[in-house]
Design a protein around this motif. Structure first.
Motif, mmCIF file in Angstrom:
data_model
loop_
_atom_site.group_PDB
_atom_site.id
_atom_site.type_symbol
_atom_site.label_atom_id
_atom_site.label_comp_id
_atom_site.label_asym_id
_atom_site.label_seq_id
_atom_site.Cartn_x
_atom_site.Cartn_y
_atom_site.Cartn_z
ATOM 1 N N HIS A 174 0.834 -1.210 0.000
ATOM 2 C CA HIS A 174 0.000 0.000 0.000
ATOM 3 C C HIS A 174 0.869 1.260 0.000
ATOM 4 O O HIS A 174 0.624 2.200 -0.748
ATOM 5 N N PHE A 175 1.904 1.263 0.841
ATOM 6 C CA PHE A 175 2.729 2.464 0.977
ATOM 7 C C PHE A 175 3.810 2.590 -0.097
ATOM 8 O O PHE A 175 4.622 3.519 -0.049
ATOM 9 N N THR A 176 3.828 1.680 -1.063
ATOM 10 C CA THR A 176 4.702 1.844 -2.229
ATOM 11 C C THR A 176 3.866 1.921 -3.504
ATOM 12 O O THR A 176 4.403 1.828 -4.604
ATOM 13 N N SER A 177 2.567 2.119 -3.358
ATOM 14 C CA SER A 177 1.658 2.160 -4.501
ATOM 15 C C SER A 177 1.516 3.601 -5.022
ATOM 16 O O SER A 177 1.903 4.558 -4.343
ATOM 17 N N PRO A 178 0.935 3.766 -6.217
ATOM 18 C CA PRO A 178 0.705 5.117 -6.750
ATOM 19 C C PRO A 178 -0.128 6.006 -5.822
ATOM 20 O O PRO A 178 0.065 7.215 -5.795
ATOM 21 N N VAL A 179 -1.063 5.420 -5.042
ATOM 22 C CA VAL A 179 -1.866 6.254 -4.140
ATOM 23 C C VAL A 179 -0.967 6.934 -3.120
ATOM 24 O O VAL A 179 -1.172 8.104 -2.782
#
Length: 199
Positions: free
Chosen positions: A102-107
């Motif tokens: 999650h914390f390396t995703s585009p978001v």
């Protein structure tokens, strides 16, 4: 000859808004907040400037809506990933992987651009702060649930928060360079700590 079916206005509007929001996120990730403009967004989305301005009259309104949209999409992805987590000994490490993804995703990258810009822009900060608080509470709640942590026990809330701070920091490091190998080692060790400390 069959009559072509007309797409209802509400559906056309929904599709156009989704294209605008996705184009905004792509540009935030590629060019940063400073390099993202409403003109570039409307061009990338294939939407007229007038239609874009009708739905999102300012750049701030557009980027906040885009990050909110992507956060909802990513929240659904997190929930799906959570439902596939293993039980037993490798569960903690698998939870950490879901959070790290999650914390390396585009978001995360798009949200990071927004946070940095909001630091010196009071109007943007006013729009971003409530979104960030809501997202932060939801990710915290999900982490507690996935780790099956009892925050009523002393020190458990701090461990959950340390976990989120850790994966967020690893995500930040990943924006500069691919940090996957080091991240895996850190997450392996932190999973050991959590398995010892969380009942």
């Amino acid at each position: 000859m069959p009559t072509p079916t007309r797409v209802p206005q509400e559906e056309r509007t929904r599709v156009m808004r989704a294209r605008l929001l996705e184009a905004t996120v792509e540009l935030l990730v590629e060019r940063g907040f400073g390099g993202t403009s409403t003109t570039l967004v409307s061009e990338r989305a294939g939407v007229s400037r007038g239609a874009q301005l009708h739905h999102f009259p300012t750049k701030n309104a557009l980027v906040v809506a885009a990050v909110e949209h992507l956060t909802e999409v990513r929240g659904a992805e997190l929930a799906a990933a959570a439902s596939a987590l293993p039980a037993g000994g490798r569960r903690t490490r698998a939870v950490l992987q879901v959070l790290a993804d999650h914390f390396t995703s585009p978001v995360f990258t798009a949200a990071l651009e927004l946070w940095v810009a909001a630091r010196t822009d009071p109007a943007l900060m006013e729009a971003v702060a409530p979104l960030e608080q809501r997202v932060g509470r939801e990710v915290h709640r999900l982490t507690v649930e996935l780790l099956e942590a009892d925050e009523a026990r002393p020190g458990v809330r701090e461990l959950v928060q340390a976990t989120l701070d850790l994966v967020r920091g690893l995500g930040l490091a990943d924006t500069i360079t691919d940090d996957a190998r080091r991240r895996d080692g850190v997450l392996d060790r932190w999973a050991d700590v959590l398995d010892k400390e969380l009942p």
